[in-house]
Every structure is written in structure tokens, then in C-alpha cells.
Design a protein around this motif. Structure first.
Motif, PDB file in Angstrom:
ATOM      1  N   ASN A  82       0.812  -1.216   0.000  1.00 28.83           N
ATOM      2  CA  ASN A  82       0.000   0.000   0.000  1.00 28.83           C
ATOM      3  C   ASN A  82       0.848   1.269   0.000  1.00 28.83           C
ATOM      4  O   ASN A  82       2.035   1.245   0.319  1.00 28.83           O
ATOM      5  N   GLU A  83       0.184   2.394  -0.345  1.00 19.62           N
ATOM      6  CA  GLU A  83       0.793   3.730  -0.288  1.00 19.62           C
ATOM      7  C   GLU A  83       2.126   3.806  -1.036  1.00 19.62           C
ATOM      8  O   GLU A  83       3.098   4.394  -0.561  1.00 19.62           O
ATOM      9  N   THR A  84       2.180   3.200  -2.207  1.00 18.25           N
ATOM     10  CA  THR A  84       3.441   3.197  -2.954  1.00 18.25           C
ATOM     11  C   THR A  84       3.742   4.548  -3.606  1.00 18.25           C
ATOM     12  O   THR A  84       4.809   4.704  -4.206  1.00 18.25           O
ATOM     13  N   TYR A  85       2.828   5.516  -3.476  1.00 17.00           N
ATOM     14  CA  TYR A  85       3.164   6.863  -3.949  1.00 17.00           C
ATOM     15  C   TYR A  85       4.353   7.433  -3.175  1.00 17.00           C
ATOM     16  O   TYR A  85       5.039   8.338  -3.641  1.00 17.00           O
ATOM     17  N   ALA A  86       4.614   6.883  -1.960  1.00 18.58           N
ATOM     18  CA  ALA A  86       5.760   7.345  -1.173  1.00 18.58           C
ATOM     19  C   ALA A  86       7.086   7.003  -1.860  1.00 18.58           C
ATOM     20  O   ALA A  86       8.118   7.602  -1.563  1.00 18.58           O
ATOM     21  N   LEU A  87       7.065   6.046  -2.802  1.00 17.10           N
ATOM     22  CA  LEU A  87       8.281   5.701  -3.539  1.00 17.10           C
ATOM     23  C   LEU A  87       8.639   6.748  -4.581  1.00 17.10           C
ATOM     24  O   LEU A  87       9.776   6.785  -5.069  1.00 17.10           O
ATOM     25  N   GLU A  88       7.631   7.564  -4.965  1.00 15.74           N
ATOM     26  CA  GLU A  88       7.812   8.620  -5.964  1.00 15.74           C
ATOM     27  C   GLU A  88       8.443   8.046  -7.237  1.00 15.74           C
ATOM     28  O   GLU A  88       7.926   7.095  -7.811  1.00 15.74           O
ATOM     29  N   ASN A  89       9.558   8.583  -7.680  1.00 11.96           N
ATOM     30  CA  ASN A  89      10.166   8.161  -8.944  1.00 11.96           C
ATOM     31  C   ASN A  89      10.799   6.776  -8.881  1.00 11.96           C
ATOM     32  O   ASN A  89      11.197   6.234  -9.927  1.00 11.96           O
ATOM     33  N   ASN A  90      10.890   6.214  -7.690  1.00  7.12           N
ATOM     34  CA  ASN A  90      11.499   4.890  -7.546  1.00  7.12           C
ATOM     35  C   ASN A  90      10.498   3.753  -7.700  1.00  7.12           C
ATOM     36  O   ASN A  90      10.874   2.586  -7.540  1.00  7.12           O
ATOM     37  N   ILE A  91       9.247   4.073  -8.001  1.00  6.41           N
ATOM     38  CA  ILE A  91       8.211   3.041  -7.976  1.00  6.41           C
ATOM     39  C   ILE A  91       8.461   1.947  -9.005  1.00  6.41           C
ATOM     40  O   ILE A  91       8.301   0.758  -8.731  1.00  6.41           O
ATOM     41  N   ALA A 109       4.006  -8.698 -11.315  1.00  7.66           N
ATOM     42  CA  ALA A 109       3.720  -7.545 -10.454  1.00  7.66           C
ATOM     43  C   ALA A 109       3.049  -6.470 -11.287  1.00  7.66           C
ATOM     44  O   ALA A 109       3.291  -6.354 -12.502  1.00  7.66           O
ATOM     45  N   THR A 110       2.208  -5.674 -10.655  1.00  9.35           N
ATOM     46  CA  THR A 110       1.505  -4.602 -11.356  1.00  9.35           C
ATOM     47  C   THR A 110       1.366  -3.391 -10.444  1.00  9.35           C
ATOM     48  O   THR A 110       1.228  -3.526  -9.225  1.00  9.35           O
ATOM     49  N   ILE A 111       1.417  -2.210 -11.058  1.00  9.02           N
ATOM     50  CA  ILE A 111       1.190  -0.955 -10.344  1.00  9.02           C
ATOM     51  C   ILE A 111      -0.189  -0.450 -10.748  1.00  9.02           C
ATOM     52  O   ILE A 111      -0.495  -0.344 -11.937  1.00  9.02           O
ATOM     53  N   SER A 112      -1.013  -0.143  -9.774  1.00  6.04           N
ATOM     54  CA  SER A 112      -2.362   0.347 -10.091  1.00  6.04           C
ATOM     55  C   SER A 112      -2.881   1.188  -8.943  1.00  6.04           C
ATOM     56  O   SER A 112      -2.413   1.082  -7.811  1.00  6.04           O
ATOM     57  N   SER A 113      -3.857   2.029  -9.264  1.00  6.62           N
ATOM     58  CA  SER A 113      -4.523   2.814  -8.227  1.00  6.62           C
ATOM     59  C   SER A 113      -5.754   2.107  -7.690  1.00  6.62           C
ATOM     60  O   SER A 113      -6.274   2.472  -6.644  1.00  6.62           O
ATOM     61  N   PHE A 114      -6.215   1.088  -8.443  1.00  5.61           N
ATOM     62  CA  PHE A 114      -7.471   0.449  -8.086  1.00  5.61           C
ATOM     63  C   PHE A 114      -7.329  -1.058  -8.150  1.00  5.61           C
ATOM     64  O   PHE A 114      -6.635  -1.604  -9.011  1.00  5.61           O
ATOM     65  N   LEU A 115      -8.020  -1.728  -7.223  1.00  2.59           N
ATOM     66  CA  LEU A 115      -8.048  -3.182  -7.147  1.00  2.59           C
ATOM     67  C   LEU A 115      -9.452  -3.611  -6.729  1.00  2.59           C
ATOM     68  O   LEU A 115     -10.203  -2.813  -6.151  1.00  2.59           O
ATOM     69  N   PRO A 116      -9.831  -4.867  -6.992  1.00  5.87           N
ATOM     70  CA  PRO A 116     -11.152  -5.347  -6.541  1.00  5.87           C
ATOM     71  C   PRO A 116     -11.165  -5.648  -5.047  1.00  5.87           C
ATOM     72  O   PRO A 116     -11.404  -6.767  -4.613  1.00  5.87           O
TER      73      PRO A 116
END
Length: 706
Positions: free
Chosen positions: A371-380, A396-403
Motif C-alpha cells: 500500500n501507499e506506494t506513492y511514497a516511492l515517488e520516482n522509484n516506484i 507484479a503490477t502498479i495500479s490505483s485500483f483493485l477489486p
């Protein structure tokens, strides 16, 4: 020091006028007035600054880049409110306000509270408010869609702005996106009714045992009457006895409540405590104690005092068959309640099992969510690629939304480059990366998913089957749908719309709870932050978590590391149903226990009354099995009657409960059979134990005085 805070709220400077919380530091005139200021709770102040240091004037930094000055410290919000917060950030200067759409009625990003003046006619105010809101809706329809409100409503759509009393929010609101999960008044009434019936069952036990033992006290009552005792005095004696028993029970109950309150709070998911008004609670408890004592003691008191004095002293009791019928009816009532509760418990657990094991259209097992991977900023992206180097991570996937819970993003797309209600589709818009479908194991029905080697896919969309059905395209692949670009101040022109090409159709999957039908979903490709989901090998969860945390510490130093498993996050959407199941099971067990306790006592007394009959039957050659059958069959007949009454009642109410789910189990016959067998086995154990003891007793002991 860095903390993950969940209870953070934006509020304007009038917050403390509406909610008059006690300020421990600062003043309401200066709190939340200037941009980048914040008010915090007492708990938060002690957490960050200790109990001996003033928090007023200190700074808190959010996400390493925004500094807020503390302008007030308020007392913790009471637990019995419809929302909780520890941090109030000044709304003044908040980007979400400054860049909000100019249409008052189209902006539903905020919760607005109105405090009426004392003596205001609420109905009259409501009518004025409806007129005012309709003017704003008219303006919105004209500016946003180029039509009048009447034309908009003629399409079959409507918009309303409603008022709701604050006290109705927690238990009565069925609205989406409330500030906190709501309770349900139906469950309050259901469990209150169940508690009432369990209490009545206990009262019935007292009535049954008191009337059954009437023979042992009949001569006492006869002697009292002969010696001049008034009937009213004898009635008061029996009522006093029952109220004394009840009062003793209440004393034990209060101590039990104090002991069990933390456990019960954890079970219900609600912090429950004794209210501040202990005098009022004490008076209610006293009134309940008196009422229950009167209910439990009334029937025995009035029955026993009607016994004929002469016949009593001669040992001739009358009316036993009549009152035996009443006792039978009370036993039936007890087991109707118990059987219905058992049926309800089985059905609740079956529905929960169905929800948790239904094919959802995606694979929620062995998926770790960070969670809260926006804290990684450019390192995501580097973080994601580092994890993919592990042989234990499959994708692995980066997303803002999940079921999983709290994932809603309603957006309107159009079939044409214009805003026309009959040409629009309201759907969920999720922005994901190219590995989303692979990681969640989504099934493509037609077309393809996003390809990073095709830059044009940034203006493409993948829709689910529900969205395709609503669009009603014969050949959907290659078609375009349109979305309005940014905020507009007037009726949009064709050039104000962006075109998205349909490149794929994904099979419907349950992205929301099973209480709702699957809605329309549109998936876009682009930069997204918030969550990284990993599909990992089943035996390697600990290693994967350790690797993720190690890389997190390196790429986001000082930021809290938070993760969860997708299957657990999905199950958390049904916490209220899980609690209902646990409470129903506890009530069912309690009702069965109390009912069988009364049945055991009643069987003991009746067996004792028939001791000589049993002795004679044994002398004449009756078998143990025959005597057990003789003593048990009347009780088993009552249980059968109770089952016949309880089954349709339980079916009706549980069928209504299942209507809350768009996807539900069918009520099967075996549920009722299992409930019947359970009740029969438990009850037969209670009655049969006494019957067997009586049947195997030496008949000489019961006949030696004859």
C-alpha cells in the motif's frame, strides 16, 4: 519519526461551530483559518509531542513535502459518532477546493453540514432548500449539458440534493461513500428481538418449573389460606420470590458484562462502553429487573393461588392437565425460537462461504498488496523491477485500483463527442499498467491488453462485458468512446472530448462486493500510484514480504511499510456479515442452552412425579427402552411441533436477508433437516438422561412405602 495516519480530514474554519468539540489548546477563532494549518486530537498530540509538551504552534510534515502548523488541539471525538478523525487540515488553500468544478450541484466531493437555528420549522426549511438546490441543478444541466432540467429528467435520469438528520446517518443511511462504515438499524432490531426472545425463554423456564412443582407447595398454600392468609399476600410472596431471583441474576449479569465488554467490543467491531449517564442506566436496569421478575412470577403466582384449599389438603389437585397444556405451549415457543436461530445461523454461514469461494473472475489467492506506494515517488518502477528479479515473484503490477474495499472512481464516457444523456455510459475508470491483467489472472474475451511498445495505447481502453452490453456495439473492437477533458465552464464543444479506442474486452469480474451486480468498468493504461500487487509462489510469502520491506527501506527511507493479502482484503468487505454470523451463532447456542436447561428441569420433575408408575411398569416387565420412549415421546412431539412452526418463519426472514445480496445461495431443504436433527439430539440428551436414570432405577426403592 514517521507514522501512517488513517483518520485525516479536510475541514473549513466553521467546523468547530457545527461540532463544538472541547479545545485543549488554541481558539476556535484562529483554528483552521489560514492555509497549511491543522488541528489535532489529544491522542495525536500525545503521540507526536508527549503529554508534557504543548503542541500548539508546532509543525507536522506530510509526505516529506507539506508542512502544517498546529493551531488547535481538541479533545478526542467520542466513539459514538458517525465519523472519527485525529487530524483536521484547513480546507483554505486545498487544491481540491481551488480546482473544483464550478458547478455547485455537480460537485459531490465534500460533506456539508447545516446547523439550523433553534425553533426553525424543519419542513419549511426543507422545502426552501429543495427550491434552492433545484435552481443550482438547473444551472448545472444548462452549463454542463446544454439542456434544461426538465429535458434532462425526460431522458429518465434525475438528480436530487437531499438533507439528512445527523442522528440518522449511522444507522439509517443507505448512501454510498459515507465517512465511515455505517451500522444497520435492521440488525439492531433483529438482535434486540433475539435478545428479548432469549430473555422470554428464561422467564418461561421459571414459569414451567414453578407450576410443575406446584404439588410440593400446594399444601403450604392450603395451610396459609386456612390460617387466614389472603390471596393478595400469597401472590405478592410468589412475585417477590421471582423478583429476588431476577435481582440476583442481574447482579451476576452486571459483573459478567464488565468482564466480557472488551471481548464483545472486539466481536462486534464497535467500541462499547458504559454510558456517562449511569443514573439513567441504573434506573433502566432496575425497571427491567422488576418487569422481568413480574413476567416470570406472574403465571405461577396467579395459578397457585387459585388452587382449591379443601381439595389441596386432601391431596387432590385439580387443573393439572389444563396447566400441563400451557406448559407444553411454552416449551414449543422456546424451541421455535431456538430452531429458527439455528436455521438462520446455518444460512448466514452458507452465504459467507459462498461469497468467499465463488468464482470472482480474478484470482485473489497468493497476491500480496503493498500500500501507499506513492511514497516511492520516482522509484516506484525500480521497486517493481527489483521485486520481479526474485524467482518467488511471478508477476507484479502498479495500479490505483483493485477489486478490494474503497475502490470507486465513477466517470462518464460518451458514444459521441457531446454530452447527451442517451449517449453516455457511467462506468468505473481504473488506470493500471500493462501487467494488471496478468497479475490478477483476468480473462480476455476478445482483443488484447495494453502493450508498452504501442504508444497509441495511452489513448486506448479495455472494457468489461457489462460495459460492452450497455454500449450496444455490434463490433465493439476499434470503436471509440469519448471523455470530457478537464473542467469546463460552459457546454462542452466536440474538441473538448478525448477519444479512447476500444482494444479489448475483459470477462466480467467482481470488482465490487457480491451485494451488488457487476457494473460497467473501463481500464486505461497510464501512470498510476497507490498500490503494487505481487503474485508469488505459495510457499514463499515470508521471503517475498522480507524482500519487499528491504527494498522499501532503501527506496523510501522513513516511510512506513504497509502490506496486506488480497484474499484477506476481499474478505474484509464482508466483516458485518461475519459479525452477524458469529452473533447469531452465540445467540442460538445461548437459546438452546437455556431451553434445554428448562427442559432438563421439567423432565426431572415429571420423572420424579411418575417414579411409582415407572416402578410398577418395571415390575410388570417393561424394558428400559420402553420406559425411556414413554417418558421422552411427549417432549419429542413438542419439538416436532416447534420445528413445523419455526421452519416457515426462518425461511421467510432469511429470504428477506438474502435479498441484500445480488449473488446469493438457494435455501436448501437440508438446512432445515440439519437444524431439526441438532435440536432433537440436544433436547433428547437433556430429556433422555433423566429418562434413562429413572428407567434403570431399582423399582424396590420407589415402591417400598406402598
Amino acid at each position: 519519526q514517521s507514522f501512517k495516519e488513517l483518520n485525516v480530514t479536510y475541514a473549513d474554519s466553521t467546523f468547530f461551530e457545527i461540532f463544538p468539540l472541547q479545545l485543549l489548546e488554541g481558539t476556535t477563532q484562529k483554528a483552521l483559518v489560514r492555509p497549511n494549518t491543522i488541528a489535532i486530537s489529544r491522542t495525536a498530540a500525545e503521540k507526536y509531542f508527549g503529554s508534557h509538551q504543548l503542541a500548539l504552534g508546532q509543525n507536522l510534515i506530510r509526505d516529506d513535502n507539506v508542512t502544517y502548523q498546529i493551531t488547535a488541539v481538541f479533545e478526542d471525538i467520542p466513539v459514538n459518532t458517525h465519523f472519527q478523525t485525529d487530524f483536521l487540515i484547513a480546507m483554505n488553500g486545498y487544491e481540491g477546493v481551488e480546482n473544483a468544478p464550478p458547478f455547485w450541484a455537480a460537485n459531490n466531493n465534500f460533506f456539508t453540514y447545516l446547523k439550523l437555528r433553534p425553533g426553525t420549522d424543519q419542513e419549511a426549511f426543507y422545502q426552501k432548500f429543495q427550491s434552492y438546490s433545484r435552481e443550482k441543478l438547473e444551472y448545472t444541466a444548462n452549463q454542463l449539458m446544454g439542456m434544461t432540467l426538465e429535458e434532462f429528467e425526460a431522458t429518465g435520469q434525475y438528480a436530487r440534493v437531499k438533507l439528512q438528520a445527523l442522528k440518522d446517518i449511522h444507522l439509517h443511511s443507505q448512501l454510498e461513500y459515507e465517512m465511515a462504515p455505517n451500522g444497520n438499524i435492521q440488525y439492531v432490531w433483529i438482535f434486540s428481538a433475539i435478545a428479548f426472545f432469549v430473555l422470554i425463554i428464561a422467564c418461561i423456564n421459571y414459569m414451567n418449573l414453578a407450576t410443575a412443582s406446584s404439588a410440593t407447595r400446594a399444601k403450604e398454600i392450603g395451610m396459609r389460606k386456612v390460617l387466614g392468609g389472603r390471596r393478595s399476600n400469597i401472590i405478592w410472596q410468589f412475585l417477590s420470590e421471582s423478583m429476588l431471583v431476577t435481582a440476583t441474576g442481574f447482579l451476576f449479569a452486571i459483573n459478567l458484562v464488565n468482564f466480557a465488554l472488551p471481548w464483545f467490543s472486539e466481536l462486534t467491531g464497535t467500541p462499547i462502553q458504559w454510558p456517562d449517564n449511569l443514573l439513567g442506566v441504573g434506573l433502566c436496569i432496575l425497571a427491567a429487573c422488576l418487569l422481568i421478575g413480574l413476567i416470570a412470577g406472574s403465571y405461577p403466582a396467579f395459578f397457585l393461588t387459585t388452587i382449591n384449599t379443601i381439595r389441596t389438603l386432601k391431596g387432590q389437585l385439580s387443573g393439572q392437565s389444563k396447566h400441563g397444556g400451557i406448559r407444553s405451549a411454552l416449551v414449543v415457543f422456546q424451541f421455535v425460537t431456538s430452531t429458527a436461530l439455528i436455521i438462520a445461523t446455518i444460512l448466514v454461514y452458507n452465504q459467507l462461504h459462498y461469497i468467499q469461494n465463488k468464482k470472482l473472475g480474478f484470482d485473489k489467492e497468493q497476491v500480496l498488496i503493498i500500500n501507499e506506494t506513492y511514497a516511492l515517488e520516482n522509484n516506484i518502477h525500480s521497486f517493481k523491477n527489483q521485486l520481479l528479479q526474485s524467482p518467488d515473484v511471478q508477476s507484479a503490477t502498479i495500479s490505483s485500483f483493485l477489486p478490494t474495499p474503497s475502490n470507486n472512481n465513477n466517470t462518464t464516457f460518451n458514444k459521441i463527442r457531446a454530452f447527451r444523456q442517451d449517449q453516455t455510459l457511467n462506468l468505473q475508470q481504473w488506470t493500471v499498467d500493462e501487467d494488471f491483467a496478468k497479475t490478477l489472472d483476468l480473462e480476455l474475451v476478445e482483443g488484447r491488453f495494453f502493450d508498452p511498445n504501442r504508444p497509441a495505447d495511452s489513448m486506448a481502453v479495455v472494457l468489461n462485458e457489462t460495459a460492452i452490453r450497455k454500449l450496444a456495439y455490434d463490433e465493439p473492437l476499434g470503436q471509440e468512446i469519448y471523455r470530457i477533458r478537464g473542467n469546463i465552464a460552459a457546454e462542452p464543444k466536440p474538441e473538448d472530448f478525448d477519444a479512447y479506442k476500444i482494444i479489448g474486452i475483459v470477462k466480467d469480474f467482481h470488482w465490487n462486493t457480491l451485494r451488488d451486480n457487476i457494473g460497467a468498468l473501463g481500464i486505461l493504461w497510464g501512470p498510476s500510484y497507490g498500490k503494487i500487487s505481487l503474485r508469488y509462489n505459495a510457499a514463499s510469502s515470508a521471503d517475498v514480504i522480507a524482500l519487499a520491506e528491504k527494498n522499501w527501506r532503501e527506496m523510501a527511507p522513513g516511510q512506513p511499510f504497509s502490506y496486506e493479502f488480497m484474499d484477506e482484503a476481499f474478505s474484509s468487505m464482508y466483516q458485518s456479515e461475519q459479525r452477524v454470523g458469529k452473533l447469531a451463532m452465540i445467540f442460538a447456542m445461548l437459546a438452546i442452552f437455556i431451553s434445554c436447561l428448562g427442559l432438563f428441569g421439567l423432565a426431572s420433575f415429571i420423572t420424579e412425579q411418575r417414579t411409582k408408575e415407572i416402578g410398577i411398569r418395571k415390575v410388570l416387565g417393561a424394558s428400559v427402552a420402553g420406559i425411556v420412549t414413554l417418558l421422552s415421546k411427549d417432549f419429542l412431539r413438542l419439538l416436532l411441533i416447534a420445528f413445523v412452526i419455526a421452519s416457515p418463519l426462518a425461511w421467510y426472514f432469511m429470504d428477506k436477508w438474502l435479498e441484500n445480496f445480488a449473488y446469493q445461495i438457494q435455501i436448501q431443504w437440508w438446512v432445515f433437516a440439519l437444524a431439526a436433527v441438532t435440536v432433537l439430539v440436544i433436547a433428547f440428551a437433556s430429556v433422555g438422561l433423566q429418562s434413562v436414570r429413572a428407567a434403570i432405577a431399582d423399582p424396590v426403592d420407589s415402591l417400598r412405602n406402598e
